[in-house]
Design an enzyme around this catalytic site. Structure first.
Site, PDB file in Angstrom:
ATOM      1  N   SER A 203      24.315  22.960  49.644  1.00 63.89           N
ATOM      2  CA  SER A 203      22.925  23.334  49.893  1.00 63.89           C
ATOM      3  C   SER A 203      22.030  22.289  49.251  1.00 63.89           C
ATOM      4  O   SER A 203      22.335  21.800  48.167  1.00 63.89           O
ATOM      5  CB  SER A 203      22.667  24.711  49.268  1.00 63.89           C
ATOM      6  OG  SER A 203      21.289  24.977  49.240  1.00 63.89           O
ATOM      7  N   CYS A 328      19.253  36.858  46.456  1.00 64.65           N
ATOM      8  CA  CYS A 328      19.613  37.479  47.733  1.00 64.65           C
ATOM      9  C   CYS A 328      19.811  38.980  47.587  1.00 64.65           C
ATOM     10  O   CYS A 328      19.694  39.729  48.540  1.00 64.65           O
ATOM     11  CB  CYS A 328      20.892  36.853  48.271  1.00 64.65           C
ATOM     12  SG  CYS A 328      20.879  35.071  48.148  1.00 64.65           S
TER      13      CYS A 328
END
Length: 404
Positions: A203, A328
């Site tokens: 990422s 998340c």
């Protein structure tokens, strides 16, 4: 000092100004805005060259071949492409997959989907320090095991798994090995040759690059085959169709270039900050550090403050941008599944806060944070009848609570 103080680098990093400056050059008419797939004119050639350079910069951080880098929209897509891609391609050889209970949701939810499709998944319990026991992993392997997926660095507790040893085991058993390295790329050294990893999810925004761009490392020797999940123009050697976002890719490349050059510097800085924070709170009563303290990245400190509600502590620390668990899942009021997997009870898991720091965090900010934490915890405990009982020597685990 800018308030609130940002101590949530594990959720996302600010883009490094050097990265932002580079990205701007690939968007407007004045810059290199072409489509890298346009082969008939200079605008396309220049964009393609920029993408190739970024691919080399990302590969260099991993000691990989640039041709092994496939661009995606982020680590979540990379996890999906790696896990579903392997499962669907190799399903004639077997339908058994192994992972651990402390993986990121992008891995766990993908596994659940495969279970609905008829695959069998073994979820390993970590040890109480958060690490996967190699003997348990080996014992879980079967003749029909096609894939093992274990993250490098955990996003909630920062522990570092022994990827090289797991890679050795998987290679000897001819099992494909996928690693989610979203939290480790740019923080610790990754060498795909030494580690014997077949697939790595990356990422950009966890390494001071932009959000919305990531990559999947796909080994060429021995060659790993995947079934594409995104169909279209056949970009990225058929693994992932879709026009390449040149500016984001350039940003990721520059971020990884800087990360490689400043790896030790960033590591030492984070270690100094982590130790400073730890020294400032470790003499507090009933405080637990979650996860192995030696085998972990210094950028993360996950702490449980017993007899304090995590939500109320977050409210009390309004001048600190911190989280309970990962971004998340921090919107849910469920206790962290990662901490539960380590064997923490609901109360302790609920009272945990993740502090994560990085390149732009200062010592002054850490000192201010320590002061705020100590005051907030004392204040909240002063209001807690459970704290009074604990101080009076009552073992709260043996108390019979009456249900009215």
């Amino acid at each position: 000092m800018k308030l609130p103080i940002y101590l949530d680098y594990s959720a996302t990093c600010p883009v490094d100004p050097r990265v932002a400056e580079k990205m701007v050059q690939y968007m407007t008419m004045d810059g290199t805005f072409g489509n890298p797939a346009s082969r008939s004119h200079r605008y396309g050639w220049q964009a393609e060259e920029a993408v190739d350079t970024a691919r080399e910069q990302i590969a260099a951080l991993l000691n990989a071949d640039p041709r092994e880098i496939v661009f995606t929209s982020g680590a979540t897509e990379s996890d999906n492409l790696a896990i579903k891609g392997v499962a669907h391609f190799y399903n004639k050889q077997g339908k058994h997959i192994i992972t651990s209970k402390t993986e990121h949701k992008a891995v766990l939810d993908t596994m659940r989907q495969l279970e609905r499709e008829g695959f069998e998944v073994t979820y390993l319990d970590p040890e109480s320090n958060g690490l996967v026991d190699l003997a348990k992993l080996e014992a879980a392997m079967r003749d029909d095991t096609i894939l093992v997926s274990i993250m490098h660095v955990n996003n909630e507790i920062g522990v570092v798994q022994d990827i090289a040893a797991i890679g050795e085991l998987c290679r000897s058993r001819k099992v494909v090995f996928h690693v989610d390295a979203a939290q480790s790329a740019g923080k610790v050294a990754i060498d795909v040759q030494e580690m014997k990893v077949d697939l790595i999810s990356l990422s950009a925004h966890k390494a001071y690059g932009p959000k919305g761009i990531g990559a999947l490392y796909v080994r060429r020797k021995p060659r790993i085959r995947l079934e594409a999940q995104m169909h279209g123009g056949g970009h990225e050697r058929g693994f992932r169709s879709g026009t390449l976002p040149t500016h984001q890719i350039v940003g990721m490349g520059e971020a990884f270039r800087i990360a490689k050059e400043e790896l030790q510097q960033d590591y030492d800085h984070a270690l100094k900050l982590r130790n400073r924070l730890l020294d400032g709170i470790k003499d507090m009563e009933a405080v637990t550090i979650n996860g192995d303290l030696d085998q972990r990245v210094p950028h993360n400190l996950n702490v449980s403050f017993a007899f304090v509600e995590g939500e109320s502590l977050l409210m009390a620390l309004k001048d600190l941008a911190v989280s309970s668990g990962s971004a998340c899942t921090s919107a849910s009021l469920e206790p962290s599944y990662v901490l539960r997997a380590l064997g923490l009870n609901d109360e302790l898991a609920h009272s945990s806060i993740r502090f994560s720091f990085g390149r732009f965090t200062t010592e002054a900010e850490i000192d201010y944070a320590i002061e705020l934490i100590r005051v907030a915890v004392d204040k909240l405990r002063a209001m807690s009848p459970l704290w009074d009982m604990y101080k009076d020597g009552v073992d709260l685990n043996t108390v019979e609570w009456a249900h009215h």
